[in-house]
Design a protein around this motif. Structure first.
Motif, PDB file in Angstrom:
ATOM      1  N   VAL A  14       1.062  -1.187  -0.204  1.00 35.85           N
ATOM      2  CA  VAL A  14       0.603   0.611   0.124  1.00 35.85           C
ATOM      3  C   VAL A  14       0.747   0.860  -0.046  1.00 35.85           C
ATOM      4  O   VAL A  14       1.569   1.317   0.819  1.00 35.85           O
ATOM      5  N   LEU A  56      -5.817   1.993  -5.679  1.00 36.18           N
ATOM      6  CA  LEU A  56      -6.602   3.286  -4.022  1.00 36.18           C
ATOM      7  C   LEU A  56      -7.182   2.839  -4.364  1.00 36.18           C
ATOM      8  O   LEU A  56      -8.926   2.523  -3.260  1.00 36.18           O
ATOM      9  N   ARG A  57      -7.494   4.521  -5.408  1.00 37.27           N
ATOM     10  CA  ARG A  57      -9.406   5.356  -4.929  1.00 37.27           C
ATOM     11  C   ARG A  57     -10.149   4.420  -5.875  1.00 37.27           C
ATOM     12  O   ARG A  57     -11.465   4.207  -4.967  1.00 37.27           O
ATOM     13  N   LYS A  59     -10.667   0.691  -4.749  1.00 41.48           N
ATOM     14  CA  LYS A  59     -10.791  -0.137  -3.365  1.00 41.48           C
ATOM     15  C   LYS A  59     -11.436  -1.597  -3.954  1.00 41.48           C
ATOM     16  O   LYS A  59     -12.168  -2.199  -3.773  1.00 41.48           O
ATOM     17  N   GLN A  77      -4.075   7.883   5.606  1.00 44.02           N
ATOM     18  CA  GLN A  77      -4.927   6.008   6.352  1.00 44.02           C
ATOM     19  C   GLN A  77      -5.684   5.877   5.945  1.00 44.02           C
ATOM     20  O   GLN A  77      -6.645   5.390   6.395  1.00 44.02           O
ATOM     21  N   GLU A  79      -9.081   7.327   5.247  1.00 46.88           N
ATOM     22  CA  GLU A  79     -10.220   7.258   3.761  1.00 46.88           C
ATOM     23  C   GLU A  79      -9.646   5.552   3.862  1.00 46.88           C
ATOM     24  O   GLU A  79     -10.622   5.161   3.844  1.00 46.88           O
ATOM     25  N   TRP A  80      -8.771   4.548   3.981  1.00 45.19           N
ATOM     26  CA  TRP A  80      -8.463   3.268   3.595  1.00 45.19           C
ATOM     27  C   TRP A  80      -8.379   2.306   4.239  1.00 45.19           C
ATOM     28  O   TRP A  80      -8.891   1.608   4.297  1.00 45.19           O
ATOM     29  N   TYR A  83     -11.563  -0.138   4.028  1.00 39.47           N
ATOM     30  CA  TYR A  83     -11.093  -1.227   3.161  1.00 39.47           C
ATOM     31  C   TYR A  83     -10.299  -2.190   3.626  1.00 39.47           C
ATOM     32  O   TYR A  83     -10.431  -3.314   3.336  1.00 39.47           O
ATOM     33  N   LEU A  84      -8.938  -1.723   3.546  1.00 38.61           N
ATOM     34  CA  LEU A  84      -8.036  -2.570   3.616  1.00 38.61           C
ATOM     35  C   LEU A  84      -8.081  -3.861   5.156  1.00 38.61           C
ATOM     36  O   LEU A  84      -7.763  -5.041   5.054  1.00 38.61           O
TER      37      LEU A  84
END
Length: 128
Positions: A14, A56-57, A59, A77, A79-80, A83-84
């Motif tokens: 990432v 990454l955007r 997802k 981080q 925002e992600w 998702y992660l």
């Protein structure tokens, strides 16, 4: 290390970048050299050692991720995180400068091993 031990540890990088001065680039290089399959993901475009950097955007839906190795700082981080975590990795490696107590707790609460470590050191000492 036994052959095949690391080859099943599909790793999501990432913060992937084609900039050869960045640690995420070094990690991709070392993973490729070690025969560890990896998926680079980030907001940059390009290709790393034969693997296209995913956006990454977007997802993207990914499966069988064993390890997530982080190369984005805590301020980038938020925002992600969900998702992660939704990718259900076995572990997340928080490389130096990426440590985030909120992310640690969310990951642990979802049964994910959290390591404050350096992917490069882990690879060079056969601890990956």
């Amino acid at each position: 290390m036994e052959a095949g031990i690391m080859s099943d540890k599909l790793t999501l990088i990432v913060g992937a970048t084609t900039n050869p001065t960045r640690y995420a680039y070094f990690a991709a290089s070392r993973l490729a050299d070690a025969g560890v399959p990896f998926i680079p993901i980030g907001i940059k475009t390009g290709e790393l050692f034969g693997e296209k950097i995913m956006d990454l955007r977007a997802k993207p839906a990914l499966e069988n991720i064993h390890t997530i190795t982080l190369y984005i700082g805590p301020s980038n981080q938020e925002e992600w995180i969900d998702y992660l975590i939704s990718l259900a990795p076995e572990r997340i490696i928080f490389n130096p400068g990426t440590e985030n107590p909120v992310f640690f707790q969310k990951a642990k609460a979802n049964g994910i091993e959290v390591l404050q470590a350096c992917t490069l050191v882990m690879l060079s000492t056969n601890q990956y």
